[in-house]
Scaffold this active site. Structure first.
Site, PDB file in Angstrom:
ATOM      1  N   HIS A  64     107.943  76.861  54.343  1.00 31.55           N
ATOM      2  CA  HIS A  64     106.732  77.676  54.220  1.00 31.55           C
ATOM      3  C   HIS A  64     105.913  77.165  53.037  1.00 31.55           C
ATOM      4  O   HIS A  64     106.432  76.988  51.933  1.00 31.55           O
ATOM      5  CB  HIS A  64     107.149  79.141  54.011  1.00 31.55           C
ATOM      6  CG  HIS A  64     106.004  80.042  53.664  1.00 31.55           C
ATOM      7  ND1 HIS A  64     104.861  80.121  54.418  1.00 31.55           N
ATOM      8  CD2 HIS A  64     105.832  80.913  52.624  1.00 31.55           C
ATOM      9  CE1 HIS A  64     104.033  80.992  53.875  1.00 31.55           C
ATOM     10  NE2 HIS A  64     104.594  81.488  52.781  1.00 31.55           N
ATOM     11  N   ASP A  80      99.635  82.862  48.912  1.00 31.09           N
ATOM     12  CA  ASP A  80     100.646  82.813  49.962  1.00 31.09           C
ATOM     13  C   ASP A  80      99.972  83.220  51.270  1.00 31.09           C
ATOM     14  O   ASP A  80      99.523  84.353  51.417  1.00 31.09           O
ATOM     15  CB  ASP A  80     101.802  83.768  49.645  1.00 31.09           C
ATOM     16  CG  ASP A  80     102.961  83.604  50.625  1.00 31.09           C
ATOM     17  OD1 ASP A  80     102.722  83.151  51.758  1.00 31.09           O
ATOM     18  OD2 ASP A  80     104.103  83.930  50.255  1.00 31.09           O
ATOM     19  N   CYS A 117     100.832  77.996  57.788  1.00 30.62           N
ATOM     20  CA  CYS A 117     100.658  78.128  56.344  1.00 30.62           C
ATOM     21  C   CYS A 117     100.167  76.836  55.688  1.00 30.62           C
ATOM     22  O   CYS A 117      99.363  76.878  54.754  1.00 30.62           O
ATOM     23  CB  CYS A 117     101.952  78.611  55.699  1.00 30.62           C
ATOM     24  SG  CYS A 117     103.409  77.678  56.178  1.00 30.62           S
ATOM     25  N   GLY A 762      95.669  50.475  80.222  1.00 24.01           N
ATOM     26  CA  GLY A 762      96.515  51.659  80.221  1.00 24.01           C
ATOM     27  C   GLY A 762      96.360  52.469  81.493  1.00 24.01           C
ATOM     28  O   GLY A 762      95.256  52.645  82.010  1.00 24.01           O
ATOM     29  N   SER A 766     102.681  58.620  87.735  1.00 23.88           N
ATOM     30  CA  SER A 766     103.834  59.498  87.932  1.00 23.88           C
ATOM     31  C   SER A 766     105.093  58.693  87.678  1.00 23.88           C
ATOM     32  O   SER A 766     105.125  57.472  87.876  1.00 23.88           O
ATOM     33  CB  SER A 766     103.834  60.050  89.362  1.00 23.88           C
ATOM     34  OG  SER A 766     104.169  59.022  90.286  1.00 23.88           O
ATOM     35  N   GLU A 767     106.145  59.374  87.227  1.00 23.78           N
ATOM     36  CA  GLU A 767     107.393  58.678  86.917  1.00 23.78           C
ATOM     37  C   GLU A 767     107.936  57.977  88.158  1.00 23.78           C
ATOM     38  O   GLU A 767     108.451  56.863  88.070  1.00 23.78           O
ATOM     39  CB  GLU A 767     108.424  59.674  86.368  1.00 23.78           C
ATOM     40  CG  GLU A 767     108.158  60.129  84.950  1.00 23.78           C
ATOM     41  CD  GLU A 767     108.126  58.965  83.957  1.00 23.78           C
ATOM     42  OE1 GLU A 767     109.084  58.165  83.939  1.00 23.78           O
ATOM     43  OE2 GLU A 767     107.137  58.846  83.217  1.00 23.78           O
ATOM     44  N   GLU A 857      86.675  46.463  74.005  1.00 25.93           N
ATOM     45  CA  GLU A 857      86.799  46.836  75.412  1.00 25.93           C
ATOM     46  C   GLU A 857      86.228  45.746  76.324  1.00 25.93           C
ATOM     47  O   GLU A 857      85.129  45.254  76.101  1.00 25.93           O
ATOM     48  CB  GLU A 857      86.087  48.163  75.673  1.00 25.93           C
ATOM     49  CG  GLU A 857      86.723  49.344  74.946  1.00 25.93           C
ATOM     50  CD  GLU A 857      85.948  50.630  75.157  1.00 25.93           C
ATOM     51  OE1 GLU A 857      85.279  50.753  76.194  1.00 25.93           O
ATOM     52  OE2 GLU A 857      86.009  51.497  74.278  1.00 25.93           O
TER      53      GLU A 857
END
EC number: 3.4.22.-
Length: 1495
Positions: A64, A80, A117, A762, A766-767, A857
């Protein structure tokens, strides 16, 4: 795992990184470790603030975050995010580190932290610091209210979710940009620049769809995907090689045998035989041997195994790294080349060098490379080679075989050594792989400037028996001398008898020669080199040139420079992967794109005409020049034309017409392939969003931008171009066909950058589909291997053609980058194509710099005669979404073998038909211009000429009329009367010229000329229109109908030229212009078609013929194997079906090859293939029946299964999908079996199976839904991320299962249940910040309990000591006796036991080995009285604490319970704060002791 964020919380590294990004570099943070703060007060004062991480322990790196802020003077503040009450618990802890200072807690409200936090510290915390350091700071109350309000404002409208998504997106790197004052400003400034993966509930009916590609690679054998490790790229191995060189291999020998240094090109080399180059080559061989072993396993070959059942194909990258490090030191211990006498000593010294290296680099090698000292000792023993256990493990084999492979260069005769070393390696990796290793060895020798020996199987030298360095002998009978066979019944002779070279031969005996040995049957069975010859040296170099090369400076560099030598080996290694691919295909030396064919030229012309006239576009067709062009036409263009070539034929006018087209298609809707995306109005978006003004160059940039950046456009265009789209409209297909070539033209015109040699593309696949690609790639790689003696190119050709890898990137402008991090990090692709283009075949075009950051690119449109062939597949870790990422390394190869053979005319035919209306219109105009001849005028003129000739007094004029005028009039009249335009055409040239008429100046002559000119125009008009133009137009039309381009052009040439027609005044100027314009337009359309080049499909007729014969020769045996195949269970049946289907594809390939070879006009003879197809078809019925029987058994077994948990359910789901696929496969086999029969197909057997599978489906939907609900309710803070991802996957799987249900009512009901589960997951996500907050508050509770326990037990210890002393002082001398007989009790024992008991409690409470949950679990086991006694709290507080601990011991995701527990913690902490340490237990002891004394 992201380094900056854990879950949704900033790590320490992340906190430092975010502050550095906000302009606060090198900050110092603090920690509270086990309740003890570490605060650098000097750093706090310098910085003005300090983030402090609480709740840290050896088991937990995150915790925290709170913040210390330096105020004015000696004033400090504590912020805090959990609120004021939480801050007060840390106030006392931190005050110890700020002696003499005032530490105040900012009073912000609780309940707003949401587990964020760290983010709040970096945002509102920094703003609080800015406020408190103002000349007049706000009051703490006002500051607390301000902070509370700011946190509330940022949390509105799903603010918590937005912050969480941003934190996860920047988990590895904060985006560049301007410095921001705090985290809130940083988030808002960078949100648009980071890839934020928004949480999406699983929507029904949106399961991933795969691309419809059916690879033919066999699915029977696989190897784990390599992780990319290589000798050439691994720094750990390279550093070991450098160390070995710097300390040993680069030093002079200390011995005397062959220890003299050698000068190569001006550099000294101290160890030319066993130096650096030799060592690096042996390491490179290890990599090659493992590669080739993996290929052999993929080919289905059986390899020799080790004791643990593994083969060299199972060597892992981690294992190979250790082996290579050991190889780096294998010869470091040599003093010279006298190894035979000093082998043991040298290897002991090599072992010691290895151990010394490991010891000096222990921190980086153990346990990251070697697991422990035992692991190090194992490799040290391999190097020492004490017992010559060369077959005990992969390390033993690779180290020793690598050394032997390299020895061929210094051994004579080379044939004997090569055959022996071949036989030693062959059992481990197979014959094909062994050939590849020794073929690569020769390339490595070339690369490192080492001598390459020849190989001659006809060598007449005596053969050397390498194992023992002896000889075989030919006996007196002329046969080899052999050992006697042990088996009397054995027909074969015994083994060859070994003779020492010292043995004196008997009369008529002699040593066996190399050629004789290699011709032995047993040698020919295992060694493929018999009858073969390999040249030594380097091809193309003469002997003296080769010797110069071997003694060059580069030879020395290979021995003295690790990086240079590895670079040479890497280049050679890489080339050995590409050479076998090129060898398998017809070669092509041309690098440029091929010239356009007729259809591509026609396509360009049609595109131009549509762009110039968009009004021809209708909703479902284009109507152009009388031709109706429908969707199929434009799909043919996309499928059969090289659109980059079509684009090269377009011009800037066509680019300008894009604006006109877009205006015409202003309201045409374009649909992304994402079913959830909204349609976009094409023309309107182009005008308002894409176009940014400017001329033709800007239009090109805008078109490129549209293709690269707008998913609604490019996903649909790419899908249509690759013919994998669904539900596309005609307009979308048309726009794709028009814009694809125009985009290519734009890229060609705007790209100025040199073409890169490596590109990265890239994809997010699907697997299942990605695994198919892996299987395809590995099948190709396994069959494209270097060879030494055996030509394997036909098999390589077959596998590459059957498993075409190029279609994934074909037919569209594929986006690529020169930076691998673009697909890897920015887009998070799970599949990356590393595309190598060493020969410059792809012609990539830079996208342009119209968008900042796009400089890397590039776009490629794959030429149809270029294939992308895989040479490597590597595992590349995980994507940001937790998917496995793989890199496919592909090389571009050009060959006529890749050019598809399309039937031509698909575009030319419609274009030629479009010319007919133009011809018909001109014909109509010409017909209208025709006139009936005025014959009376000719008659009259004839009479007049006759009279003037008769009565003229001028003899010259009289002669002129009789000889020049009268005959012409007679011929003209005859031609007109007979309607003979041929005669009229000839007559035209006979009319007297103006010069001839000028000789006569009489009035009669001038009038006669006027009359003759009129007759001439009459003849001319008829002769030209009817004799030339109309026939030419008719011939042209007839030729166009037959697609005879040359004939049509020849007909057009028969029409008079523009210059010729300018003198034909009989034809109106308007008609002349129309005729010439039509002629020009037709000529411009047809001439390029005549110049078109048809791609040559066969450049090496002999190669194609031999390849075909080899391919077809192997089919009969494969069919015979299928007929005998075992069909005992479903797995075996499917294996045979797979081989059957694969064989069918091979026959298709053979048909294509036969068509490719065919050049004549006669029908192609497919009889040989048809015969094989008929044989194959007979097997199919048996296969189908076996498939049906075995599948029925498997489904029946699945119906009976009773899953016990979610893992069992998921296993059943996997089997369910496998069986669904089997049923679909069975259905396809049924269709094949039915063939072309017109009878209806009986699918009843398959329908029964589907009914049974539906029952399983219904059961699995219910079981999975129940299990998902249970798992959602059991989510925990520590594993929330992983559980959430698993839940999302489970919900997707459930959605897919629901979609498999056939009953609409059942589907609707289950989709409602899925929606409830979706909502439950959303609720758990919302509860997660509260769960994190509960964990932080629980940590605060434990810290406070430790403080109370410490204080309480310290006080008790003092009281105990005082009491114990009092008891000791009050005892009489013989009281031990009364204690012994039981009359009294020594309470000091009781006090001591109690002290031990309490000390154990305190020790467990402060145990660093426990995590928070273990501490809570241990405390929950105590009863309230134990807690009261050990911690020193009241009885009521102890009871409340026990109840709370019992609840905390069981995690919950329900908000009501979390809030209840948070409230209980706060109440208890408030109570604890009001209580002082208690000593009741001591008083009880006192009373008890006193009572006993009275007794």
């Amino acid at each position: 795992m992201p380094k900056y964020v854990e879950g949704i919380e900033l790590t320490q590294e992340g906190m430092h990184a975010i502050f550095e990004r906000m302009g606060h570099p090198n900050i110092t943070s603090g920690t509270i470790y086990n309740g003890e703060p570490t605060i650098d007060k000097g750093a706090l004062d310098r910085q003005g603030f300090m983030p402090v991480l609480t709740g840290v322990s050896p088991r937990q790196d995150s915790g925290h975050w709170i913040m210390l802020i330096k105020g004015q003077g000696n004033q400090y503040f504590l912020f805090d995010p959990l609120g004021e009450s939480s801050g007060k618990y840390y106030q006392n802890i931190l005050a110890k580190k700020l002696p003499g200072a005032t530490l105040s807690v900012i009073p912000n409200n609780a309940g707003l932290n949401m587990g964020l936090c760290g983010y709040w510290v970096a945002s509102v915390g920094l703003r609080a610091h800015a406020a408190l350091t103002q000349p007049i700071p706000p009051s703490l109350r006002n500051l607390g209210q301000t902070i509370t309000q700011e946190m509330r404002d940022e949390l509105t409208q799903d603010g918590s979710e937005k912050i969480t998504q941003w934190l996860r997106a920047v988990g590895n790197e904060f985006p560049d940009g301007d410095i921001q004052p705090d985290a809130t400003a940083l988030r808002r400034a960078t949100e648009k620049n980071v890839r934020i993966d928004e949480f999406q509930p699983v929507l029904t009916g949106t399961s991933p769809k795969e691309i419809s590609i059916n690879p033919t690679a066999p699915q029977e054998v696989s190897v784990p995907t390599w992780n990319g490790f290589s000798l050439y790229t691994d720094e750990t191995v390279r550093n070991a090689a450098r160390y070995a060189y710097d300390n040993y291999l680069g030093k002079p020998y200390t011995g005397t045998v062959e220890a003299t240094p050698v000068n190569f090109g001006g550099q000294m080399v101290y160890r030319q035989h066993h130096g650096l180059a030799h060592t690096l080559r042996t390491m490179a061989y290890a990599e090659i041997i493992v590669e080739e072993a993996r290929k052999a396993k993929l080919r289905g070959e059986s390899l020799k195994t080790f004791a643990d059942g593994r083969t060299l194909a199972d060597v892992t990258p981690e294992e190979l790294r250790k082996i290579m490090i050991a190889q780096a030191f294998f010869v470091t211990g040599r003093d010279d080349e006298e190894s035979s006498k000093n082998y043991e000593k040298y290897h002991e010294q090599s072992r010691d060098a290895f151990l010394k290296y490991v010891e000096e680099n222990k921190s980086t090698l153990i346990p990251d490379v070697f697991k422990d000292e035992k692991d190090v000792k194992f490799y040290a023993d391999v190097i020492e080679d004490k017992d010559h256990k060369w077959a005990d493990s992969p390390a033993h084999v690779l180290v020793n075989q690598g050394h032997m492979v390299d020895l061929v260069r210094v051994k004579q005769p080379p044939e004997s050594y090569l055959e022996y070393y071949f036989s030693q390696l062959q059992p481990w990796i197979g014959s094909t792989a062994t050939e590849a290793v020794f073929a690569t060895q020769r390339q490595f020798f070339h690369a490192t400037y080492e001598a390459v020996a020849g190989f001659d199987s006809e060598n007449k030298e005596p053969h050397l028996v390498v194992d023992g360095l002896g000889r075989y002998v030919i006996g007196q009978d002329g046969n080899p001398i052999r050992e006697e066979s042990d088996d009397e019944d054995e027909e074969e002779s015994g083994e060859l008898k070994f003779f020492s070279q010292k043995k004196k031969l008997e009369e008529n005996q002699r040593y066996m020669r190399v050629d004789e040995y290699l011709k032995l049957d047993e040698v020919q069975k295992r060694f493929p080199g018999a009858g073969k010859k390999l040249d030594g040296g380097l091809p193309g170099l003469k002997e003296y040139q080769y010797l110069q090369r071997l003694n060059s400076i580069n030879r020395a560099r290979c021995e003295n420079d690790v990086d240079f030598c590895l670079g040479q080996l890497q280049t050679a290694h890489h080339q050995t992967k590409i050479t076998p691919i090129k060898r398998a295909f017809q070669s092509s030396s041309e690098k440029a794109r091929r010239q356009p064919n007729m259809d591509e030229i026609a396509a360009a012309r049609i595109v131009q005409q549509i762009m110039a006239n968009p009004d021809c576009i209708h909703d479902d067709h284009v109507f152009l020049n009388g031709q109706k062009l429908e969707e199929k036409f434009f799909r043919d263009l996309l499928a059969k034309c090289d659109m980059a070539i079509v684009g090269s034929l377009l011009n800037d006018t066509d680019i300008r017409n894009i604006d006109t087209l877009m205006q015409h298609e202003r309201n045409t809707e374009f649909h992304s392939t994402d079913a959830k995306a909204k349609p976009v109005k094409l023309g309107e978006t182009w005008e308002k969003t894409i176009r940014s003004g400017g001329g033709v160059t800007q239009i090109k940039h805008d078109l490129i931008f549209l293709m690269q950046n707008d998913a609604w456009y490019h996903t649909r265009v790419n899908a249509i171009a690759q013919n994998r789209d669904k539900d596309s409209t005609f307009k979308e297909v048309l726009i794709t066909a028009l814009m694809t070539p125009l985009t290519n033209k734009s890229l060609m015109d705007t790209s100025r950058s040199p073409a890169p040699k490596t590109l990265f593309r890239g994809l997010d696949l699907s697997e299942e589909f990605k695994n198919k690609l892996i299987n395809q790639a590995e099948t190709i790689i396994a069959n494209t291997t270097e060879h030494l003696f055996t030509d394997l190119s036909t098999e390589a050709f077959k596998q590459i053609k059957l498993n075409d890898f190029s279609q994934v990137s074909a037919r569209t402008c594929a986006s690529t980058s020169t930076n691998i991090e673009v697909p890897r990090t920015i887009f998070g692709s799970n599949t990356i194509f590393e595309i190598l283009d060493p020969d410059g075949l792809l012609h990539p075009k830079q996208v342009g710099t119209h968008v900042s950051g796009s400089e890397s690119e590039y776009s490629i449109y794959l030429p149809e005669d270029v294939a992308l062939v895989p040479i490597k597949v590597s595992f590349d870790g995980k994507t940001g979404k937790g998917k496995d990422r793989h890199i496919f390394t592909l090389v571009a190869v050009k060959s006529p073998d890749f050019t598809p053979r399309h039937e031509s005319g698909y575009a030319v035919g419609p274009l030629l038909k479009m010319q007919t209306p133009k011809l018909e219109e001109i014909q109509r105009l010409v017909e209208q211009a025709r006139e009936e001849p005025d014959l009376e005028r000719v008659f009259n003129l004839q009479s007049r000429v006759a009279r003037q000739a008769k009565f003229s007094t001028e003899s010259g004029y009289k002669t002129f009329l009789n000889e020049k005028v009268a005959p012409v009039l007679e011929q003209s009249l005859n031609g007109l009367l007979d309607n003979n335009v041929t005669i009229l055409g000839k007559v035209l040239s006979a009319f007297p010229s103006d010069g001839q008429w000028s000789a006569f100046n009489s009035v009669e002559a001038r009038q006669m000329k006027i009359q003759m000119d009129a007759i001439k125009q009459m003849v001319e008009k008829k002769a030209v229109l009817e004799g030339q133009i109309l026939p030419a137009l008719a011939q042209c039309q007839n030729a166009l109908e037959k697609q005879n381009i040359a004939g049509a052009l020849q007909a057009l040439r028969n029409i008079p030229s523009e210059k010729e027609m300018q003198t034909m005044l009989s034809i109106s100027g308007g008609l002349r212009g129309q005729i010439q314009r039509a002629k020009q337009d037709l000529t411009e359309t047809l001439e390029p078609l005549q110049r078109a080049i048809t791609a040559k499909l066969v450049s090496d007729q002999e190669k194609v013929k031999v390849r075909y014969e080899k391919l077809i020769a192997g089919i009969p045996q494969q069919i015979a194997d299928l007929e005998k195949a075992e069909l005992a269970d479903l797995a075996k049946v499917k294996k045979v079906v797979s081989r059957f289907n694969h064989l069918q594809e091979e026959l298709k390939l053979l048909r294509n090859e036969k068509i490719r070879m065919h050049t004549g006009s006669e029908k192609v003879d497919f009889s040989d293939i048809a015969q094989l197809e008929a044989q194959l078809q007979k097997i199919h019925t048996k296969l189908y029946d076996a498939y049906l029987v075995e599948l029925t058994k498997e489904i029946s077994a699945l119906v009976k299964e009773k899953p016990k948990n979610l893992a069992d359910v998921k296993r059943m789901v996997s089997n369910f999908y496998a069986m669904s696929a089997d049923i679909e496969q069975l259905r396809q086999e049924k269709i094949k079996e039915h063939g072309e029969s017109k009878d209806p197909i009986d699918m009843s057997d398959i329908d029964k199976l589907k009914e049974e599978l539906q029952k399983i489906n219904q059961f699995l939907v219910k079981a999975m839904g129940t299990n998902i609900r249970v798992s959602l309710n059991q989510m925990e803070v520590k594993t929330f991320d992983a559980q959430e991802k698993e839940a999302q996957q489970n919900l997707k799987q459930l959605d897919a299962l629901i979609n498999k249900l056939e009953s609409s009512d059942a589907v609707q009901k289950q989709k409602e249940e899925l929606e409830k589960l979706n909502q439950l997951l959303v609720e758990k996500r919302k509860a997660y910040p509260a769960m994190v907050q509960l964990q932080f508050r629980s940590e605060a509770l434990i810290i406070h309990l430790r403080e109370l326990c410490e204080a309480h037990q310290a006080q008790m210890a003092k009281t105990r000591n005082v009491r114990a002393q009092e008891i000791t002082n009050g005892r009489w001398k013989v009281q031990w006796l009364t204690d012994w007989v039981g009359l009294t009790t020594d309470e000091r024992v009781t006090l001591a036991n109690k002290e031990k008991e309490l000390a154990k409690f305190k020790e467990d409470l402060n145990n660093d080995e426990y995590d928070l949950q273990e501490l809570i679990s241990n405390l929950a086991e105590k009863n309230p009285s134990e807690l009261e006694e050990a911690i020193g709290i009241s009885k009521e507080s102890a009871q409340k604490l026990h109840k709370l601990l019992t609840h905390l011991n069981h995690s919950t995701t329900f908000m009501s319970k979390i809030e209840q527990r948070l409230q209980s913690i706060d109440e208890l902490l408030n109570e604890f704060g009001k209580q002082a340490p208690r000593t009741e237990m001591i008083k009880t002891v006192e009373e008890k002791q006193g009572t006993l004394l009275r007794l």
